[in-house]
Design a protein around this motif. Structure first.
Motif, short mmCIF file in Angstrom:
data_model
loop_
_atom_site.label_atom_id
_atom_site.label_comp_id
_atom_site.label_asym_id
_atom_site.label_seq_id
_atom_site.Cartn_x
_atom_site.Cartn_y
_atom_site.Cartn_z
N VAL A 20 52.11 37.10 29.90
CA VAL A 20 52.74 36.81 31.19
C VAL A 20 51.74 37.04 32.32
O VAL A 20 51.60 36.22 33.23
N MET A 21 51.02 38.15 32.25
CA MET A 21 50.11 38.53 33.34
C MET A 21 49.00 37.50 33.55
O MET A 21 48.67 37.16 34.68
N ARG A 22 48.42 37.02 32.47
CA ARG A 22 47.28 36.10 32.63
C ARG A 22 47.70 34.74 33.17
O ARG A 22 47.06 34.21 34.08
N PRO A 23 48.75 34.11 32.64
CA PRO A 23 49.18 32.84 33.25
C PRO A 23 49.58 33.03 34.71
O PRO A 23 49.28 32.17 35.56
N LEU A 24 50.23 34.15 35.04
CA LEU A 24 50.63 34.38 36.43
C LEU A 24 49.39 34.56 37.31
O LEU A 24 49.35 34.04 38.44
N THR A 25 48.41 35.28 36.81
CA THR A 25 47.18 35.49 37.58
C THR A 25 46.48 34.15 37.83
O THR A 25 46.00 33.88 38.94
N ALA A 26 46.45 33.32 36.80
CA ALA A 26 45.83 31.99 36.95
C ALA A 26 46.62 31.15 37.95
O ALA A 26 46.05 30.46 38.80
N LEU A 27 47.94 31.22 37.88
CA LEU A 27 48.79 30.44 38.79
C LEU A 27 48.67 30.94 40.22
O LEU A 27 48.77 30.16 41.18
N ALA A 28 48.48 32.25 40.38
CA ALA A 28 48.30 32.79 41.73
C ALA A 28 47.06 32.17 42.37
O ALA A 28 47.06 31.82 43.56
N ARG A 29 46.03 32.00 41.55
CA ARG A 29 44.79 31.41 42.05
C ARG A 29 44.96 29.90 42.30
O ARG A 29 44.58 29.39 43.34
N GLU A 30 45.60 29.22 41.34
CA GLU A 30 45.70 27.76 41.42
C GLU A 30 46.73 27.29 42.44
O GLU A 30 46.55 26.27 43.10
N ARG A 31 47.86 28.01 42.53
CA ARG A 31 48.98 27.53 43.35
C ARG A 31 49.33 28.45 44.52
O ARG A 31 50.34 28.23 45.19
N GLY A 32 48.52 29.48 44.73
CA GLY A 32 48.79 30.39 45.83
C GLY A 32 50.07 31.18 45.67
O GLY A 32 50.76 31.49 46.65
N LEU A 33 50.42 31.54 44.42
CA LEU A 33 51.63 32.34 44.20
C LEU A 33 51.40 33.75 44.72
O LEU A 33 50.29 34.28 44.66
N ASN A 34 52.48 34.36 45.16
CA ASN A 34 52.45 35.78 45.51
C ASN A 34 53.15 36.53 44.39
O ASN A 34 54.34 36.35 44.16
#
Lengths: 379, 81
Positions: free
Chosen positions: A102-116
């Protein structure tokens, strides 16, 4: 020296006999691609997949089997859900005890999509209370994701309460059931869970390379992969219907044959009955470990709050050295280190050396538990 | 006459639906045979289900009861193999 396998949280090692037979039968007697050709072995392969899907739906209380899509593992299912639903620029709420799946896809998405990314903290036993979630939800929250049970401490999370909160706020709720599918009864006809990712090779007792995602009606994540499905072959766009929308390419059909047999076994025995036996061994193991003065146990000890994972350290000893001695001197297999969950260890204060993890499951005996306790006593 | 072939083929959007239909038909005792779908009829799912004309209406009821989405198409006796 007998082997004492206590790494069920990674993979359940001993499978029911029917699993081996189903995979062997598929490989020898069927062996074709499912969902592609209408010849006899092709249809037989399709029936294997359909039977497994129907069994998984029955196990999880899902009325429409098409809402269960198969993946290669729980990580792929989680990636499908996270990548398919997280809106650019939105908040995604999760917990501090999540696995890197969960942590790694979320971290990647935070970078790619500006997720908080917003984290709900766990208490000293690794439990994340619903109050922690309530205060972190905002109008910007597009998704809530949490594990059903920590792969580090075994702490069973209150997904029912989290799910009700998510429903009240109208936020999709994704549950990582890697550690609980097949270990705890999961009834999705009752639980307020919108998406549930599961692994086939742990508590479900199937082979590696199997897993899946339940997607409740009304939720339509973007597919993770696009490609051939054996349907709508004249179109170059991905089909809109399930399960084809999320199942491109030839699946792990031998694996699904084994998974179907494994779930059939669990349906016949009853997850609650398997759980009862695991609980008896778990209570004995927890009591034995608690009686060892040099052993420090983390997470919930009572099996009412623990899926069957015992994380511990030994005073004055490196966890890796302990695990190595357990294997070489006593034939005991454990998992040592951070168990792919660095944030959970940071929260527990066991980062970076980690813990020794004894994961019990189907087939673990009282004698296995005694062997571990006695080995630690003389270490 | 169109719609009155000796045998009909049922076409589906996916293999999942085709196999769900097969299961429902067999449970209801309707004699069906799974087979490839001729290209002139559909390019959706390659797997179709053939049913003798006299069982067509019974099968329609069974599949409606099983919530299987499908389409019945008569097979032209002259081109049927």
């Amino acid at each position: 020296m007998n082997i004492v396998y206590l790494d069920h949280a990674a993979t359940s090692r001993t499978k029911p006999e029917c699993v081996y037979r189903a995979m062997d039968r598929f490989m020898r007697e069927i062996g074709a691609s499912p969902g592609r050709s209408a010849h006899a072995p092709g249809l037989a392969a399709g029936r294997v997949v359909a039977d497994t899907r129907r069994a998984a739906a029955a196990l999880f209380g899902v009325a429409d089997p098409a809402r269960v899509v198969f993946t290669l593992n729980c990580t792929q299912a989680l990636n499908l859900a996270l990548r398919g639903l997280a809106r650019p620029g939105s908040d995604v709420v999760t917990t501090s005890v999540e696995h890197n799946s969960v942590m790694r896809p979320l971290t990647a998405l935070a970078r790619e999509r500006g997720l908080n990314l917003v984290f709900a903290a766990a208490d000293e036993e690794g439990m994340t209370r619903p109050g922690e979630l309530a205060k972190r939800l905002t109008g910007r929250t597009s998704l809530i994701v949490m594990t059903h049970a920590s792969n580090v401490t075994g702490a069973i999370q209150p997904i029912d309460e989290w799910g009700h909160l998510a429903r009240e706020r109208g936020v999709p709720f994704l549950v990582d059931a890697a550690q609980t599918a097949g270990c705890l009864p999961i009834d999705l006809s009752r639980l307020p869970v919108d998406l549930l990712a599961f692994s086939g090779h742990k508590g479900l007792l199937g082979p590696q390379g199997t897993g899946g995602l339940f997607i409740r009606e009304g939720f339509d994540p973007e597919p993770l992969m696009h490609g051939g499905t054996g349907s709508a072959s004249s179109e170059i766009a991905q089909p809109a219907w399930l399960p084809d929308r999320y199942e491109s390419g030839t699946p792990n059909t031998p694996g699904l044959a084994g998974l179907g047999a494994a779930i059939g076994f669990l349906l016949e025995r009853g997850v609650a009955s398997v759980r009862e036996r695991v609980c008896a061994v778990g209570e004995a193991l927890a009591a034995g470990l608690a009686g060892l003065p040099r052993v420090r146990l983390y997470g919930p000890r009572g099996m009412d709050a623990n899926v069957g994972i015992f994380a511990f350290t030994v005073d004055g000893a490196d966890p890796a050295e302990v695990a190595s001695a357990l294997e070489t001197r006593h034939g005991i297999m454990t998992r040592v280190g951070l168990q792919c969950a660095p944030c959970a260890h940071r929260a527990m204060g066991t980062f970076p050396s980690g813990t020794i993890r004894a994961g019990i499951g189907y087939g673990t005996t009282m004698a296995d538990a005694e062997t571990l306790v006695n080995a630690l006593r003389v270490l | 006459m169109a719609g009155e072939g000796e045998e009909w083929i049922v076409v589906f959007e996916s293999t999942h639906a085709a196999l769900a239909a097969e299961r429902a038909a067999r449970r209801a005792g309707v004699p069906v045979r799974m087979s490839p779908v001729p290209r002139r009829i559909s390019t959706d799912c390659n797997t179709g289900m053939r049913v003798p004309r006299e069982h067509r209406h019974g099968l329609e009821l069974v599949l409606r009861g099983a919530n299987v989405e499908c389409r019945f198409v008569p097979l032209d006796p002259e081109t049927r193999h």
